[in-house]
Design a protein around this motif. Structure first.
Motif, PDB file in Angstrom:
ATOM      1  N   ILE A  18       5.495   9.200  -3.669  1.00 56.77           N
ATOM      2  CA  ILE A  18       6.539   8.553  -2.858  1.00 56.77           C
ATOM      3  C   ILE A  18       6.144   8.579  -1.378  1.00 56.77           C
ATOM      4  N   ALA A  19       5.581   9.703  -0.948  1.00 57.66           N
ATOM      5  CA  ALA A  19       5.135   9.778   0.451  1.00 57.66           C
ATOM      6  C   ALA A  19       4.069   8.714   0.706  1.00 57.66           C
ATOM      7  N   ARG A  20       3.186   8.538  -0.265  1.00 54.73           N
ATOM      8  CA  ARG A  20       2.140   7.517  -0.107  1.00 54.73           C
ATOM      9  C   ARG A  20       2.733   6.110  -0.077  1.00 54.73           C
ATOM     10  N   MET A  21       3.739   5.868  -0.906  1.00 55.30           N
ATOM     11  CA  MET A  21       4.381   4.535  -0.899  1.00 55.30           C
ATOM     12  C   MET A  21       4.923   4.224   0.499  1.00 55.30           C
ATOM     13  N   HIS A  22       5.507   5.257   1.161  1.00 54.49           N
ATOM     14  CA  HIS A  22       6.001   5.034   2.522  1.00 54.49           C
ATOM     15  C   HIS A  22       4.858   4.660   3.455  1.00 54.49           C
ATOM     16  N   ARG A  23       3.687   5.256   3.222  1.00 53.23           N
ATOM     17  CA  ARG A  23       2.563   4.989   4.130  1.00 53.23           C
ATOM     18  C   ARG A  23       1.922   3.626   3.875  1.00 53.23           C
ATOM     19  N   VAL A  24       1.829   3.241   2.580  1.00 54.95           N
ATOM     20  CA  VAL A  24       1.035   2.034   2.298  1.00 54.95           C
ATOM     21  C   VAL A  24       1.861   0.750   2.284  1.00 54.95           C
ATOM     22  N   ARG A  25       3.197   0.874   2.211  1.00 53.38           N
ATOM     23  CA  ARG A  25       3.934  -0.381   2.032  1.00 53.38           C
ATOM     24  C   ARG A  25       3.858  -1.230   3.308  1.00 53.38           C
ATOM     25  N   ARG A  26       3.880  -2.552   3.068  1.00 57.68           N
ATOM     26  CA  ARG A  26       3.766  -3.494   4.200  1.00 57.68           C
ATOM     27  C   ARG A  26       5.112  -3.575   4.924  1.00 57.68           C
ATOM     28  N   SER A  27       5.127  -4.368   6.008  1.00 59.49           N
ATOM     29  CA  SER A  27       6.376  -4.450   6.771  1.00 59.49           C
ATOM     30  C   SER A  27       7.499  -5.112   5.961  1.00 59.49           C
ATOM     31  N   ASP A  28       7.129  -5.932   4.944  1.00 60.15           N
ATOM     32  CA  ASP A  28       8.187  -6.529   4.100  1.00 60.15           C
ATOM     33  C   ASP A  28       8.497  -5.632   2.894  1.00 60.15           C
ATOM     34  N   ASN A  29       8.043  -4.387   2.946  1.00 61.92           N
ATOM     35  CA  ASN A  29       8.276  -3.373   1.906  1.00 61.92           C
ATOM     36  C   ASN A  29       7.505  -3.614   0.602  1.00 61.92           C
TER      37      ASN A  29
END
Ligand code: HEM
Length: 508
Positions: A172-183
């Motif tokens: 989940i922490a990684r998802m926060h880091r890798v997601r683009r500005s449109d999520n």
């Protein structure tokens, strides 16, 4: 011309059997008159014959990536039993759940699966003993007795919830880091692959492999790439025996060999380091974990440990990550399904706590969602058996030693067993909501019997922990509403990586 003739001759039979298979509301496929008839020899099992058979072999090779659809059409054409050559092997396919039950219940002490010749060939040529996936007979039985204990006992597996939750938190922490500005998530398939390797690594080695860190360890990346390469190259060569593939498809074989070489090298390094750690601590039983339990059992040789742990890794990674990817696709597409999972998680798990194995006992809807995904998208799509004794199946006498296949895609989409089979409806699995009972042998994504998937409980636990927490943290939304196209790369998987957005849920 002959091909055309064969097609015409089959049409009348086709019509009768297609009716049985497609409408399929009849209670059994074998009618009373069929049962009174004498069993027919195997040679009379329907399927392409003569030139049509040769042409079919080539076509099935060409259509390998769509073999789930191919087999489904074959069943629609020929009925619940048909015979077809894949080039390397002559197979009898079944799609009738009663017949499947009969087949899988005849498994004796040493059930045998048809093995992938190319994988066995690699092991033979490099002197590597077969592990659980590839072994047969008493050797398989001895391995299975040792490996069943830590893998299938619910208490033993549930004790890994803490480690798996750590991996979920990292994911989940990684998802926060890798997601683009449109999520949106750039490469969900690869991310889930990393989660899956990390989870199984935690279970087997109690070690962080670094798959969810920003800079993946090179060796771990090489391992992941090689697992992909083994599946890809096998699919390309599967219609030739390994000896012929080595000559005719030299480049593919080379890729195949190199990929296995990397898998065994990286796995052996990690296993070796863990074994040294166990030995340094001495044999006082203070070291816990799967590998330690294998060593303490003292019934597996070091070579057996190496080959089995490598095969467990290979069997665990793609299967679990693909199934999770397809579940997230369905959850994103079906907001009411997502809402019901969220309601269940919020009801069962106190706020700001991670779910435990105890909580999961009460999360029936979440389990139904995963079950429904595996019905529609069985990632390990074929259950194979070599008949251990002569049997009469659907009116045909089939001799001992014949190879039979149950393709789970047509089985899971058969209207005889499932109402509206192309609809994603997890509720169908909830019996206490008055839904009709589903034939137990119409849902077999983990196989059945003594040879069933040894990692089933591990996979289910990993997926339940991840999905429940993702739904709680994020609105999962589709990036597009395009239908998911599937391909068979030995495993059934999406053609294009699933694209989702993970939008933070606002705490109320
Ligand atoms: C969603 C995830 C998974 C699916 C759908 C799946 C499916 C299957 C299926 C269909 C079989 C053949 C069963 C049979 O012939 O009756 C199998 C065998 C096997 N699976 Fe899985 N699997 C999954 C995850 C795992 C995991 C996580 C592991 C390891 C931790 C694993 C290890 C194995 C092994 C070792 C076998 C061979 C067992 C034997 O021959 O005795 N699988 N799996």
């Amino acid at each position: 011309m002959a091909l055309k003739f064969a097609t015409v001759v089959l049409t009348a039979r086709q019509a009768r059997l297609a009716l049985v298979f497609c409408r399929g509301k009849a209670t059994t496929v074998t009618s009373q008159s069929d049962m009174n008839e004498e069993a027919k020899p195997m040679s009379q099992i329907p399927g392409p014959k003569g030139l049509a058979r040769i042409s079919s072999t080539f076509q099935s090779a060409r259509n390998a990536a769509a073999s789930h659809k191919w087999i489904q059409r074959r069943h629609e054409e020929f009925g619940p039993i048909f015979r077809e050559s894949t080039g390397v092997i002559d197979l009898v396919f079944l799609s009738d759940a009663d017949a499947v039950e009969q087949l899988l219940r005849q498994d004796g002490k040493y059930p045998e699966r048809v093995q992938i010749d190319h994988w066995l060939d690699y092991r033979k040529r490099h002197g590597i003993p077969t592990g659980l996936v590839m072994a047969d007979g008493p050797h398989w039985h001895r391995l299975r007795r040792v490996i069943d204990k830590p893998m299938l006992k619910i208490r033993a597996v549930n004790s890994y919830a803490v480690e798996f939750n750590d991996v979920v938190a990292e994911f989940i922490a990684r998802m926060h880091r890798v997601r683009r500005s449109d999520n949106s998530i750039p490469d969900l398939a690869e991310e889930l692959f990393g989660w899956s390797v990390e989870s199984i690594g935690r279970l087997l080695f109690e070690k962080k492999l670094g798959c969810l860190s920003d800079q993946r360890d090179q060796e771990t990346q090489a391992f992941i790439d090689s697992v992909h390469a083994v599946f890809e190259s096998t699919r390309e060569m599967i219609f030739l025996p390994s000896w012929a593939a080595r000559i005719v498809m030299r480049n593919v074989w080379k890729r195949h060999e190199e990929a296995w070489g990397t898998i065994f090298r990286v796995a052996n390094d990690i296993i070796g380091a863990k074994l040294r750690q166990i030995q340094e601590k001495g044999d006082d039983g203070s070291e816990v974990g799967f590998l330690a339990s294998f060593v303490q059992e003292n019934t597996l040789s070091i070579e057996d440990i190496y080959s089995n742990v490598s095969e467990l890794l290979g069997a665990a990674i793609d299967t679990t990550s693909n199934t999770t990817q397809m579940t997230l696709h369905e959850i994103a597409k079906n907001p009411q399904v997502q809402g019901r999972i969220l309601e269940e998680v919020n009801r069962v798990v106190p706020p700001d706590q991670q779910p435990t194995a105890e909580h999961l006992k009460d999360m029936h809807y979440l389990k139904a969602v995963i079950k429904e995904t595996l019905r529609m998208y069985p990632t390990a799509p074929v259950v194979l058996r070599i008949l251990q004794q002569e049997a009469t199946i659907l009116g045909y006498t089939i001799p001992k030693g014949v190879s039979l296949a149950v393709h789970l895609y047509p089985l899971g989409r058969n209207p005889k067993y499932y109402d509206d089979p192309d609809e994603f409806r997890p509720e169908r699995w909830l019996r206490d909501e008055g839904n009709k009972k589903i034939h137990a042998f119409a849902w077999l994504p983990f196989g059945f019997g003594p040879r069933m998937c040894v990692g089933r409980r591990v996979a289910e636990l990993e997926m339940q922990l991840l999905i429940s927490q993702l739904v709680r943290k994020f609105h999962i939304e589709p990036v597009s509403h395009k239908p998911m196209r599937m391909k068979t790369n030995l495993l059934l998987m999406p053609v294009d990586p699933v694209e989702i957005r993970l939008v933070d849920r606002v705490k109320t």
